[in-house]
Design a protein around this motif. Structure first.
Motif, mmCIF file in Angstrom:
data_model
loop_
_atom_site.group_PDB
_atom_site.id
_atom_site.type_symbol
_atom_site.label_atom_id
_atom_site.label_comp_id
_atom_site.label_asym_id
_atom_site.label_seq_id
_atom_site.Cartn_x
_atom_site.Cartn_y
_atom_site.Cartn_z
ATOM 1 N N LYS A 74 47.633 38.999 50.706
ATOM 2 C CA LYS A 74 47.713 39.894 49.541
ATOM 3 C C LYS A 74 46.333 40.126 48.934
ATOM 4 O O LYS A 74 46.028 41.224 48.462
ATOM 5 C CB LYS A 74 48.667 39.319 48.491
ATOM 6 C CG LYS A 74 50.087 39.152 48.992
ATOM 7 C CD LYS A 74 50.694 40.458 49.430
ATOM 8 C CE LYS A 74 52.137 40.262 49.858
ATOM 9 N NZ LYS A 74 52.795 41.502 50.201
ATOM 10 N N LEU A 75 45.486 39.091 48.947
ATOM 11 C CA LEU A 75 44.132 39.264 48.417
ATOM 12 C C LEU A 75 43.292 40.174 49.319
ATOM 13 O O LEU A 75 42.350 40.807 48.846
ATOM 14 C CB LEU A 75 43.449 37.913 48.222
ATOM 15 C CG LEU A 75 43.932 37.120 47.012
ATOM 16 C CD1 LEU A 75 43.288 35.740 46.973
ATOM 17 C CD2 LEU A 75 43.671 37.873 45.709
ATOM 18 N N ALA A 76 43.630 40.261 50.597
ATOM 19 C CA ALA A 76 42.938 41.191 51.489
ATOM 20 C C ALA A 76 43.172 42.631 51.027
ATOM 21 O O ALA A 76 42.269 43.469 51.096
ATOM 22 C CB ALA A 76 43.402 40.997 52.931
ATOM 23 N N LEU A 128 35.261 37.707 46.536
ATOM 24 C CA LEU A 128 36.538 37.721 47.245
ATOM 25 C C LEU A 128 36.317 37.762 48.753
ATOM 26 O O LEU A 128 36.976 37.031 49.504
ATOM 27 C CB LEU A 128 37.393 38.908 46.789
ATOM 28 C CG LEU A 128 38.766 39.023 47.448
ATOM 29 C CD1 LEU A 128 39.572 37.746 47.261
ATOM 30 C CD2 LEU A 128 39.523 40.218 46.877
ATOM 31 N N SER A 129 35.379 38.579 49.187
ATOM 32 C CA SER A 129 35.084 38.666 50.616
ATOM 33 C C SER A 129 34.638 37.307 51.151
ATOM 34 O O SER A 129 35.084 36.870 52.219
ATOM 35 C CB SER A 129 34.001 39.718 50.849
ATOM 36 O OG SER A 129 33.681 39.787 52.214
ATOM 37 N N ARG A 160 40.874 27.295 44.945
ATOM 38 C CA ARG A 160 39.832 28.319 44.981
ATOM 39 C C ARG A 160 40.451 29.714 44.878
ATOM 40 O O ARG A 160 39.990 30.561 44.113
ATOM 41 C CB ARG A 160 39.024 28.163 46.278
ATOM 42 C CG ARG A 160 37.882 29.113 46.437
ATOM 43 C CD ARG A 160 37.033 28.894 47.703
ATOM 44 N NE ARG A 160 37.701 28.272 48.832
ATOM 45 C CZ ARG A 160 37.615 26.975 49.164
ATOM 46 N NH1 ARG A 160 36.907 26.147 48.422
ATOM 47 N NH2 ARG A 160 38.251 26.497 50.218
ATOM 48 N N LEU A 161 41.517 29.961 45.634
ATOM 49 C CA LEU A 161 42.169 31.274 45.606
ATOM 50 C C LEU A 161 42.770 31.561 44.234
ATOM 51 O O LEU A 161 42.687 32.679 43.733
ATOM 52 C CB LEU A 161 43.251 31.349 46.683
ATOM 53 C CG LEU A 161 42.768 31.311 48.131
ATOM 54 C CD1 LEU A 161 43.952 31.243 49.085
ATOM 55 C CD2 LEU A 161 41.874 32.490 48.452
ATOM 56 N N ALA A 197 47.580 45.384 43.928
ATOM 57 C CA ALA A 197 47.272 44.309 44.876
ATOM 58 C C ALA A 197 47.263 42.952 44.177
ATOM 59 O O ALA A 197 47.741 41.954 44.732
ATOM 60 C CB ALA A 197 45.928 44.573 45.547
ATOM 61 N N LEU A 198 46.740 42.901 42.948
ATOM 62 C CA LEU A 198 46.698 41.630 42.216
ATOM 63 C C LEU A 198 48.098 41.150 41.843
ATOM 64 O O LEU A 198 48.401 39.956 41.948
ATOM 65 C CB LEU A 198 45.839 41.762 40.955
ATOM 66 C CG LEU A 198 44.334 41.946 41.193
ATOM 67 C CD1 LEU A 198 43.617 42.161 39.867
ATOM 68 C CD2 LEU A 198 43.753 40.780 41.957
#
Length: 165
Positions: free
Chosen positions: A64-66, A89-90, A110-111, A138-139
């Motif tokens: 989802k973070l992608a 994020l990358s 961390r995420l 997305a968030l």
């Protein structure tokens, strides 16, 4: 959110000690219930999520973070203020995580911290057509994945008054 497994075990222990054991007439029954209470505390103190469960949850959050990274890429092209969050994020998504419970739990932390920072940076969602609309979608999806990862056992089947401590 529902309580963690250790919190649920400790709540059961407290309920046994405060409500059940005093009502038992037999010394043997009180002793057996006391042993159960000690076992619940022992389980709570040593509880570690199964590696597979943490790993699967992290994979869902990362996926989802992608999508959030894609939205940040679009935002960074239009406004340079998004370059730093995009880079963070990358970098987090590119990390190679060891397949140990400690590494997976550290990755979850961390995420989660990164997700919190992104929510703060995105600001208050006003309109889906705003530039941050795709990022917010997305968030929200990533937060839903996080919530599912943290409650994989489902609701604990006890009445709500047990959680009032």
């Amino acid at each position: 959110m529902k309580p963690s497994v250790p919190a649920a075990l400790r709540t059961l222990k407290a309920s046994l000690e405060e409500h059940v054991i005093p009502e038992l007439e037999s010394g043997f029954a009180r002793g057996q219930a006391g042993q159960i209470a000690l076992t619940l505390e022992w389980l709570a103190a040593g509880w570690v999520e199964p590696l597979q469960t943490v790993r699967t949850g992290n994979q869902a959050i990362r996926k989802k973070l992608a999508a959030a990274l894609e939205a940040l890429n679009d935002l960074a092209e239009a406004d340079g203020q998004w370059s730093a969050p995009r880079g963070q994020l990358s970098e987090a998504l590119d990390l190679s995580i060891e397949d140990t419970i400690e590494a997976q739990e550290s990755d979850r932390d961390r995420l989660t911290a990164l997700l919190d920072e992104l929510v703060i940076a995105a600001g208050v969602p006003v309109n889906a057509q705003e530039p941050t609309g795709a990022l917010w979608r997305a968030l929200v999806s990533a937060m839903e994945a996080y919530a599912a990862a943290e409650t994989h056992y489902g609701p604990i089947p006890l009445p709500e008054e047990h959680w009032e401590r």
